[in-house]
Design an enzyme around this catalytic site. Structure first.
Site, PDB file in Angstrom:
ATOM      1  CG  ASP A   1      -9.844   1.569  -0.673  1.00 27.42           C
ATOM      2  OD1 ASP A   1      -8.898   1.643  -1.475  1.00 27.42           O
ATOM      3  OD2 ASP A   1      -9.700   1.579   0.566  1.00 27.42           O
TER       4      ASP A   1
ATOM      5  CG  ASP B   1      -2.271   0.597   0.949  1.00 23.64           C
ATOM      6  OD1 ASP B   1      -2.347   1.438   0.040  1.00 23.64           O
ATOM      7  OD2 ASP B   1      -3.253   0.270   1.655  1.00 23.64           O
TER       8      ASP B   1
ATOM      9  CD  GLU C   1      -3.758  -0.046  -2.630  1.00 26.46           C
ATOM     10  OE1 GLU C   1      -4.351   1.043  -2.605  1.00 26.46           O
ATOM     11  OE2 GLU C   1      -4.013  -0.981  -1.841  1.00 26.46           O
ATOM     12  CD1 TRP C   2       3.248   4.855  -8.675  1.00 22.22           C
ATOM     13  CD2 TRP C   2       4.577   3.141  -9.265  1.00 22.22           C
ATOM     14  NE1 TRP C   2       4.328   5.373  -9.332  1.00 22.22           N
ATOM     15  CE2 TRP C   2       5.160   4.351  -9.707  1.00 22.22           C
ATOM     16  CE3 TRP C   2       5.231   1.940  -9.526  1.00 22.22           C
ATOM     17  CZ2 TRP C   2       6.367   4.386 -10.399  1.00 22.22           C
ATOM     18  CZ3 TRP C   2       6.433   1.970 -10.217  1.00 22.22           C
ATOM     19  CH2 TRP C   2       6.993   3.180 -10.647  1.00 22.22           C
ATOM     20  N   PRO C   3      -0.311   3.791  -8.979  1.00 21.63           N
ATOM     21  CG  PRO C   3      -1.405   2.726 -10.745  1.00 21.63           C
ATOM     22  CD  PRO C   3      -0.412   2.498  -9.681  1.00 21.63           C
ATOM     23  CG  LEU C   4      -5.187   4.745  -4.979  1.00 23.51           C
ATOM     24  CD1 LEU C   4      -6.461   5.429  -5.415  1.00 23.51           C
ATOM     25  CD2 LEU C   4      -5.530   3.549  -4.105  1.00 23.51           C
ATOM     26  CE1 TYR C   5      -2.391   6.063  -0.832  1.00 19.99           C
ATOM     27  CE2 TYR C   5      -2.010   4.029  -2.063  1.00 19.99           C
ATOM     28  CZ  TYR C   5      -2.536   4.689  -0.963  1.00 19.99           C
ATOM     29  OH  TYR C   5      -3.223   3.992   0.000  1.00 19.99           O
TER      30      TYR C   5
HETATM   31  C1  GLA Z   1      -6.134   1.235   1.537  1.00 20.95           C
HETATM   32  C2  GLA Z   1      -6.229   0.227   0.406  1.00 20.95           C
HETATM   33  C3  GLA Z   1      -7.268  -0.821   0.748  1.00 20.95           C
HETATM   34  C4  GLA Z   1      -6.919  -1.498   2.058  1.00 20.95           C
HETATM   35  C5  GLA Z   1      -6.760  -0.462   3.148  1.00 20.95           C
HETATM   36  C6  GLA Z   1      -6.215  -1.071   4.434  1.00 20.95           C
HETATM   37  O1  GLA Z   1      -7.289   1.988   1.656  1.00 20.95           O
HETATM   38  O2  GLA Z   1      -6.540   0.868  -0.810  1.00 20.95           O
HETATM   39  O3  GLA Z   1      -7.392  -1.770  -0.284  1.00 20.95           O
HETATM   40  O4  GLA Z   1      -5.746  -2.222   1.885  1.00 20.95           O
HETATM   41  O5  GLA Z   1      -5.863   0.579   2.759  1.00 20.95           O
HETATM   42  O6  GLA Z   1      -6.037  -0.122   5.437  1.00 20.95           O
END
Ligand code: GLA
Length: 450
Positions: A248, A188, A220-224
């Site tokens: 999410d 994450d 989750e690189w691109p999301l951030y």
């Molecule tokens: C982020 C991630 C989720 C989950 C939570 C856990 O929000 O995007 O998929 O892993 O953290 O805290």
């Protein structure tokens, strides 16, 4: 003149002039040109995948987050808390109830599994009350069932749930996970300045590689990065086996719709980056929970298959309704998701509250999903020949309907009047196999790259 209405393209970089009310003659000409053009663009590979030999087809498994979140209260809620028992029970059910046979392989821990402090050597340790046997033993158990274990960490100074982060410890953590025989890492990106996120993901990718153990790497690189800049998908694909782009998933239809809308809006950027070894991850399947009607569950399953998304369920497999189970284990939908050609599908037209999503498959076939986005009224019939991919059916196609119900529709000619019903917020899923002399032409189109 034929005045049938047709749905039209909404590919961001090439908008056709014909709207949902336009004449089919207009659509036929423009759609044909745009369709071939779009295919050629979307089918060119952006970069090499992470070379760890994993995720050659989208990952399939189970992850605790959406359903069980950060429930650490094993005293009063032992059946639903994050504990070794939960994963062992899930693994047992996965073997007994056909999940493993259907292809679901990874049993994955998400956030909130660690003790709040590292040990004297700086290693992460599992919460001793909730994981009394430790992660290595849990991995052994999961492996004894023929399944694989996934774990979670975060590149910042804390995980999103506030547990110890891997900043400054990524090499120790990678080695610890390898020593424990873990098979997948979800990494994450909370609690770190966004400009450092790319480096953090690359560092962990290298550290995992240096352990010498094959560990599937879920990012989750691109999301951030998206809130600040356009992510570098070439680097992402070289670093990760799949990557979250967007928010999410929640157990609601509005959440599923927002993920689909986002994926369609940015498809020109994200689709070319997907292929064997690296996939866009629209987040977990929430099928079998509380928030989606059955039609909406079918929509999630169908569209995740079209998008070549990892099929990672977050639900309670110990208690799931038979219809949801059958949907999640539907071998025809899974076969589309796992198709060896490894091309991600995308939205090819939108209009009159229908969306058409199409995915090229191996053996010159095409998967097509038609979603009814109208949330009032009853089933609405979709005129099959209005779908952009229908032009491949010249002079005819063999059609297999998969959702809402498996049915061999047989051979259908290009000039067809076939109309098929789609329930509100539901999706019809089918495969098209072009017949006769179009095969060669078809093959050239689907296999061409720039
Ligand atoms: C982020 C991630 C989720 C989950 C939570 C856990 O929000 O995007 O998929 O892993 O953290 O805290």
């Amino acid at each position: 003149m034929n005045t049938r209405k047709c749905a039209c393209f909404k590919i961001p970089w090439f908008k056709s002039a014909c709207n949902s009310g336009a004449l089919i003659t207009c659509c036929e000409t423009m759609a044909g040109a745009v369709f071939v053009f779009t295919l050629v663009v979307l089918m060119s590979f952006a970069a090499d995948a992470l070379d760890n030999g994993l995720a050659l087809t989208p990952t399939m498994g189970w992850l605790h987050w959406e359903r069980f979140m950060c429930n650490t209260d094993c005293k009063t809620d032992p059946d639903n808390c994050i504990s070794e028992r939960l994963y062992m029970q899930m693994a047992d059910v996965m073997v007994k109830e056909g999940w493993k046979d259907a292809g679901y392989e990874y049993v994955c821990i998400d956030d909130c599994w660690t003790f709040h402090k590292r040990d004297a050597q700086g290693r992460l340790q599992a919460d001793p009350d909730r994981f009394p046997s430790g992660i290595k033993k849990l991995a052994d158990y999961i492996h004894s069932k023929g399944l694989k274990l996934g774990i979670y960490a975060d590149l910042g100074y804390k995980t999103c749930g506030g547990y110890p982060g891997s900043l400054g410890y990524h090499e120790i953590d990678a080695q610890t996970f390898a020593d424990w025989d873990v098979d997948l890492l979800k990494y994450d990106g909370c609690y770190l300045e966004w400009k450092l996120v790319g480096e953090g993901y690359i560092n962990m990718s290298k550290a995992l590689n240096n352990t010498g153990k094959s560990i599937l790497y879920s990012c989750e690189w691109p999301l951030y990065v998206w809130p600040f800049d356009k992510p570098n998908y070439t680097a992402i694909r070289e670093t990760c086996n799949h990557w979250r782009n967007y928010a999410d998933v929640y157990d609601s239809w509005s959440s599923i719709k927002s993920i689909l809308d986002w994926s369609a809006k940015y498809q020109d950027i994200i689709v070319p980056s997907a292929g064997p070894g690296g996939w866009n991850d629209p987040d977990m399947l929430v099928i079998g929970n509380f928030g989606l009607s059955h039609d909406q569950q079918e929509s999630q399953m169908a569209l995740w298959a079209i998008m070549a998304a990892p099929l990672i369920m977050s639900n309670d497999l110990r208690d799931i309704c038979p219809r949801s189970k059958a949907l999640l284990q539907n071998k025809y939908i899974i076969a589309i998701n796992q198709d060896p050609l490894g091309k991600q599908g995308y939205q090819t037209s939108k209009g009159n509250d229908f969306e058409v999503w199409e995915r090229p498959l191996s053996e010159n076939r095409l998967a097509m999903a038609v979603m009814n986005r109208q949330e009032i009224g009853g089933p609405r019939r979709f005129f099959l020949a209005a779908a952009p991919g229908w032009e491949l059916c010249n002079p005819k196609c063999n059609i297999t309907l998969i959702l809402p119900k498996y049915q061999e529709l047989g051979v259908v000619p290009l000039q067809t009047d076939l109309m098929l019903p789609v329930n509100p917020s539901g999706t019809m899923l089918l495969t098209l196999t072009p017949l006769q002399n179009t095969l060669q032409d078809h093959k050239l189109r689907w296999n061409s790259t720039l």
